[in-house]
Design a protein around this motif. Sequence first.
Motif, PDB file in Angstrom:
ATOM      1  N   ASP A 106       0.832  -1.209   0.000  1.00 57.62           N
ATOM      2  CA  ASP A 106       0.000   0.000   0.000  1.00 57.62           C
ATOM      3  C   ASP A 106       0.869   1.264   0.000  1.00 57.62           C
ATOM      4  O   ASP A 106       0.551   2.249  -0.676  1.00 57.62           O
ATOM      5  CB  ASP A 106      -0.946   0.006   1.199  1.00 57.62           C
ATOM      6  N   TRP A 107       1.967   1.221   0.756  1.00 55.56           N
ATOM      7  CA  TRP A 107       2.894   2.362   0.747  1.00 55.56           C
ATOM      8  C   TRP A 107       3.489   2.531  -0.648  1.00 55.56           C
ATOM      9  O   TRP A 107       3.626   3.656  -1.145  1.00 55.56           O
ATOM     10  CB  TRP A 107       4.012   2.175   1.785  1.00 55.56           C
ATOM     11  N   ALA A 108       3.851   1.415  -1.287  1.00 53.44           N
ATOM     12  CA  ALA A 108       4.403   1.480  -2.647  1.00 53.44           C
ATOM     13  C   ALA A 108       3.386   2.121  -3.596  1.00 53.44           C
ATOM     14  O   ALA A 108       3.751   2.954  -4.440  1.00 53.44           O
ATOM     15  CB  ALA A 108       4.789   0.073  -3.114  1.00 53.44           C
ATOM     16  N   ASP A 109       2.118   1.760  -3.444  1.00 50.87           N
ATOM     17  CA  ASP A 109       1.067   2.363  -4.275  1.00 50.87           C
ATOM     18  C   ASP A 109       0.959   3.869  -4.033  1.00 50.87           C
ATOM     19  O   ASP A 109       0.790   4.649  -4.976  1.00 50.87           O
ATOM     20  CB  ASP A 109      -0.285   1.692  -4.005  1.00 50.87           C
ATOM     21  N   HIS A 110       1.066   4.287  -2.772  1.00 51.81           N
ATOM     22  CA  HIS A 110       1.030   5.721  -2.447  1.00 51.81           C
ATOM     23  C   HIS A 110       2.212   6.451  -3.089  1.00 51.81           C
ATOM     24  O   HIS A 110       2.058   7.570  -3.594  1.00 51.81           O
ATOM     25  CB  HIS A 110       1.054   5.949  -0.935  1.00 51.81           C
ATOM     26  N   ILE A 111       3.373   5.803  -3.070  1.00 50.67           N
ATOM     27  CA  ILE A 111       4.560   6.413  -3.670  1.00 50.67           C
ATOM     28  C   ILE A 111       4.343   6.594  -5.174  1.00 50.67           C
ATOM     29  O   ILE A 111       4.635   7.673  -5.717  1.00 50.67           O
ATOM     30  CB  ILE A 111       5.819   5.566  -3.386  1.00 50.67           C
ATOM     31  N   LEU A 112       3.837   5.574  -5.841  1.00 50.45           N
ATOM     32  CA  LEU A 112       3.597   5.680  -7.289  1.00 50.45           C
ATOM     33  C   LEU A 112       2.585   6.773  -7.610  1.00 50.45           C
ATOM     34  O   LEU A 112       2.748   7.525  -8.575  1.00 50.45           O
ATOM     35  CB  LEU A 112       3.127   4.342  -7.859  1.00 50.45           C
ATOM     36  N   ARG A 113       1.552   6.888  -6.798  1.00 50.95           N
ATOM     37  CA  ARG A 113       0.557   7.947  -6.997  1.00 50.95           C
ATOM     38  C   ARG A 113       1.218   9.320  -6.812  1.00 50.95           C
ATOM     39  O   ARG A 113       0.990  10.251  -7.586  1.00 50.95           O
ATOM     40  CB  ARG A 113      -0.606   7.750  -6.018  1.00 50.95           C
ATOM     41  N   PHE A 114       2.051   9.432  -5.780  1.00 43.61           N
ATOM     42  CA  PHE A 114       2.789  10.672  -5.508  1.00 43.61           C
ATOM     43  C   PHE A 114       3.689  11.032  -6.694  1.00 43.61           C
ATOM     44  O   PHE A 114       3.739  12.189  -7.133  1.00 43.61           O
ATOM     45  CB  PHE A 114       3.624  10.495  -4.229  1.00 43.61           C
ATOM     46  N   VAL A 115       4.387  10.028  -7.229  1.00 46.48           N
ATOM     47  CA  VAL A 115       5.274  10.234  -8.375  1.00 46.48           C
ATOM     48  C   VAL A 115       4.473  10.730  -9.572  1.00 46.48           C
ATOM     49  O   VAL A 115       4.850  11.710 -10.234  1.00 46.48           O
ATOM     50  CB  VAL A 115       6.026   8.912  -8.711  1.00 46.48           C
ATOM     51  N   ARG A 116       3.352  10.079  -9.846  1.00 43.77           N
ATOM     52  CA  ARG A 116       2.488  10.472 -10.972  1.00 43.77           C
ATOM     53  C   ARG A 116       1.930  11.888 -10.763  1.00 43.77           C
ATOM     54  O   ARG A 116       1.984  12.717 -11.667  1.00 43.77           O
ATOM     55  CB  ARG A 116       1.339   9.462 -11.084  1.00 43.77           C
ATOM     56  N   ASP A 117       1.404  12.141  -9.559  1.00 42.44           N
ATOM     57  CA  ASP A 117       0.778  13.435  -9.273  1.00 42.44           C
ATOM     58  C   ASP A 117       1.769  14.599  -9.352  1.00 42.44           C
ATOM     59  O   ASP A 117       1.374  15.734  -9.591  1.00 42.44           O
ATOM     60  CB  ASP A 117       0.124  13.430  -7.891  1.00 42.44           C
ATOM     61  N   ASN A 118       3.050  14.303  -9.121  1.00 43.94           N
ATOM     62  CA  ASN A 118       4.059  15.365  -9.092  1.00 43.94           C
ATOM     63  C   ASN A 118       4.986  15.346 -10.306  1.00 43.94           C
ATOM     64  O   ASN A 118       6.011  16.029 -10.316  1.00 43.94           O
ATOM     65  CB  ASN A 118       4.870  15.287  -7.794  1.00 43.94           C
ATOM     66  N   GLY A 119       4.616  14.566 -11.328  1.00 44.47           N
ATOM     67  CA  GLY A 119       5.386  14.545 -12.567  1.00 44.47           C
ATOM     68  C   GLY A 119       6.817  14.046 -12.398  1.00 44.47           C
ATOM     69  O   GLY A 119       7.723  14.549 -13.060  1.00 44.47           O
ATOM     70  N   LEU A 120       7.007  13.084 -11.536  1.00 47.29           N
ATOM     71  CA  LEU A 120       8.362  12.584 -11.278  1.00 47.29           C
ATOM     72  C   LEU A 120       8.718  11.330 -12.073  1.00 47.29           C
ATOM     73  O   LEU A 120       9.790  10.761 -11.868  1.00 47.29           O
ATOM     74  CB  LEU A 120       8.539  12.311  -9.776  1.00 47.29           C
ATOM     75  N   GLU A 121       7.828  10.894 -12.967  1.00 46.22           N
ATOM     76  CA  GLU A 121       8.172   9.750 -13.804  1.00 46.22           C
ATOM     77  C   GLU A 121       9.410  10.105 -14.604  1.00 46.22           C
ATOM     78  O   GLU A 121       9.522  11.222 -15.113  1.00 46.22           O
ATOM     79  CB  GLU A 121       7.043   9.378 -14.771  1.00 46.22           C
ATOM     80  N   ASP A 122      10.324   9.162 -14.696  1.00 46.32           N
ATOM     81  CA  ASP A 122      11.608   9.359 -15.378  1.00 46.32           C
ATOM     82  C   ASP A 122      12.436  10.461 -14.725  1.00 46.32           C
ATOM     83  O   ASP A 122      13.373  10.987 -15.341  1.00 46.32           O
ATOM     84  CB  ASP A 122      11.421   9.666 -16.879  1.00 46.32           C
ATOM     85  N   GLY A 123      12.097  10.823 -13.490  1.00 44.70           N
ATOM     86  CA  GLY A 123      12.852  11.833 -12.762  1.00 44.70           C
ATOM     87  C   GLY A 123      13.548  11.222 -11.558  1.00 44.70           C
ATOM     88  O   GLY A 123      13.310  10.082 -11.192  1.00 44.70           O
ATOM     89  N   VAL A 124      14.425  12.002 -10.965  1.00 46.68           N
ATOM     90  CA  VAL A 124      15.160  11.561  -9.787  1.00 46.68           C
ATOM     91  C   VAL A 124      14.793  12.468  -8.620  1.00 46.68           C
ATOM     92  O   VAL A 124      14.681  13.687  -8.778  1.00 46.68           O
ATOM     93  CB  VAL A 124      16.696  11.616 -10.039  1.00 46.68           C
TER      94      VAL A 124
END
Length: 179
Positions: A106-124
């Motif tokens: 569930d934490w991993a899912d929250h992290i992925l949502r956070f990444v998506r919501d903040n445009g961090l895909e392919d980012g560091v």
Amino acid sequence: MQKLGDFKLPPFFNYPPYFTLQPVKETREKQVQLWKDLILDFCKNQKIFVISLEEDFSLFSNPAIERSLSHEAKVVFLSALVNDGRAEWMDKGHKKCLILWLRIQDWADHILRFVRDNGLEDGVTTVEDIRSGFETRGTELAGIDRGVLIRALKLLEQKGKAVIFKGSSADDEGVKFSA
């Protein structure tokens, strides 16, 4: 309704027998379930990740009815959470317990949502930014236990959704997320 800070306590919290381990199997099973739910809800509400049996924990006593859980009762309730995969003993002596009010997945899912919501895909980003960065404020991830966060990130890494980079110190660790 009684409160502990901004947390509303359930009615059973004012019922003295629930602070004593019940001898009848069916009653104890209900008691254990009520306490498991209460511990998870309280820890989530207060963002508590670790309960130490060697320190006072406000949830384990009710001064209004002059009742406190025994050490044995605390161990029974926390062990039940461990058996459900909702907590882990942090030491062999069972003195500290990591509370997983959200499972690692569930934490991993929250992290992925956070990444998506903040445009961090392919980012560091840094591990510390995920825990306490500006974008994290007001989210489930704000103040997440570092160990829980690392485990969730490692799960994402195993699934090919993230790569963890080691820095020269713990504060330097970075994560690259895949789109």
